[in-house]
Design a protein around this motif. Structure first.
Motif, PDB file in Angstrom:
ATOM      1  N   GLY A  16       0.811  -1.352   0.174  1.00 23.87           N
ATOM      2  CA  GLY A  16      -0.208   0.135   0.104  1.00 23.87           C
ATOM      3  C   GLY A  16       0.696   1.174   0.099  1.00 23.87           C
ATOM      4  O   GLY A  16       1.871   1.178  -0.434  1.00 23.87           O
ATOM      5  N   SER A 154      -7.982   3.795   0.456  1.00 23.98           N
ATOM      6  CA  SER A 154      -7.756   2.455   0.476  1.00 23.98           C
ATOM      7  C   SER A 154      -6.284   2.148   0.380  1.00 23.98           C
ATOM      8  O   SER A 154      -5.385   2.898  -0.113  1.00 23.98           O
ATOM      9  N   ASN A 155      -5.982   1.080   1.101  1.00 24.73           N
ATOM     10  CA  ASN A 155      -4.541   0.340   0.983  1.00 24.73           C
ATOM     11  C   ASN A 155      -3.685   1.280   1.452  1.00 24.73           C
ATOM     12  O   ASN A 155      -2.549   1.472   1.303  1.00 24.73           O
ATOM     13  N   THR A 156      -3.844   1.895   2.810  1.00 18.90           N
ATOM     14  CA  THR A 156      -3.090   2.642   3.506  1.00 18.90           C
ATOM     15  C   THR A 156      -2.326   1.751   4.628  1.00 18.90           C
ATOM     16  O   THR A 156      -2.836   1.083   5.361  1.00 18.90           O
ATOM     17  N   GLU A 218       5.022   4.352  -1.792  1.00 16.38           N
ATOM     18  CA  GLU A 218       4.437   2.703  -1.663  1.00 16.38           C
ATOM     19  C   GLU A 218       5.355   2.095  -0.911  1.00 16.38           C
ATOM     20  O   GLU A 218       6.585   2.318  -0.965  1.00 16.38           O
TER      21      GLU A 218
END
Length: 243
Positions: A16, A154-156, A218
């Motif tokens: 993430g 999202s996806n943290t 990322e």
């Protein structure tokens, strides 16, 4: 690509982008209070509300993850009601004419430091619980709602100095895919909650401070090995994709 190591707190793999969590810090004025009796009453009222909140958290987490994790917030209620903790705060209000918020802050820092200085790692890990309980009281005494976490994408991958049990149970599991903290250990109550909630977590990250420049990067978390990969290269991404 940069690889940083930490302690395995809750196993799992997550990919993430990093979101840094900076909890609100209340600046408490150490002013002397004229009416100590009224301030003691404010403290007692805050304790009653805090106990109700902790009981509600205990009931909620019991329904969500079971009895073992629910007992963590039962422990917070016992900490709040501890005779020594309560007496130290009341003495500061009565004898020193300190405000209730200041008395809670000073007492919790003293008790947390004593815990952190112990040789037993179990008791060292309880220092954050004391700060968590005190933070709840101070928030009530200062008349502010408990600080909500930002609306992360999202996806943290949540990066923080430390995360308290109360903050851990607030996490949006639809958006937060992993927790990484600079402080903390695998026996902390936050780590126990992360495992129960199925959130990969690395604690005790080997860095001197939180780098603000990591915000939005990322990253790949392998909390089964305790490795955080910053800007993972294509080979690393593929290797973990295959897993």
């Amino acid at each position: 690509m940069q690889i940083v190591e930490g302690t395995i707190a809750s196993p799992g793999i997550a990919l993430g982008h990093i979101g840094i969590w900076h909890p609100a810090i209340w600046n408490i004025d150490p002013q002397r209070i004229v009416d100590s009796a009224q301030e003691l009453q404010r403290f007692e009222q805050a304790c009653d509300v805090a106990l109700s909140q902790l009981q509600a958290l205990e009931d909620s987490i019991r329904d969500d993850t079971g009895e073992e994790t629910a007992q963590l917030f039962s422990a917070h209620q016992l900490m709040l009601q501890d005779d020594d903790f309560q007496q130290e705060i009341r003495d500061a209000i009565s004898r020193e004419h300190a405000s209730a918020a200041w008395a809670v802050k000073q007492t919790s820092e003293l008790f947390a430091a004593q815990m952190a200085a112990m040789e037993d790692t179990y008791f060292q890990a309880r220092a954050v619980d004391i700060r968590d309980v005190a933070g709840r009281l101070i928030t009530l005494l200062c008349g502010h709602p408990r600080a909500a976490q930002p609306a992360y994408a999202s996806n943290t991958i949540l990066l923080a100095e430390e995360i308290t049990p109360s903050e851990t149970v607030q996490l949006d599991r639809q958006r937060i895919v992993a927790i990484v903290t600079r402080q903390g250990s695998s026996i902390s109550h936050s780590a126990i909650l992360a495992r129960a909630m199925g959130i990969p977590a690395i604690m005790g990250l080997n860095i001197p401070a939180l780098p603000d420049e990591w915000e939005g990067l990322e990253a790949l978390v392998d909390s089964a090995t305790g490795h955080l990969y910053l800007s993972p290269d294509s080979e690393t991404r593929q290797r973990y994709h295959d897993k």
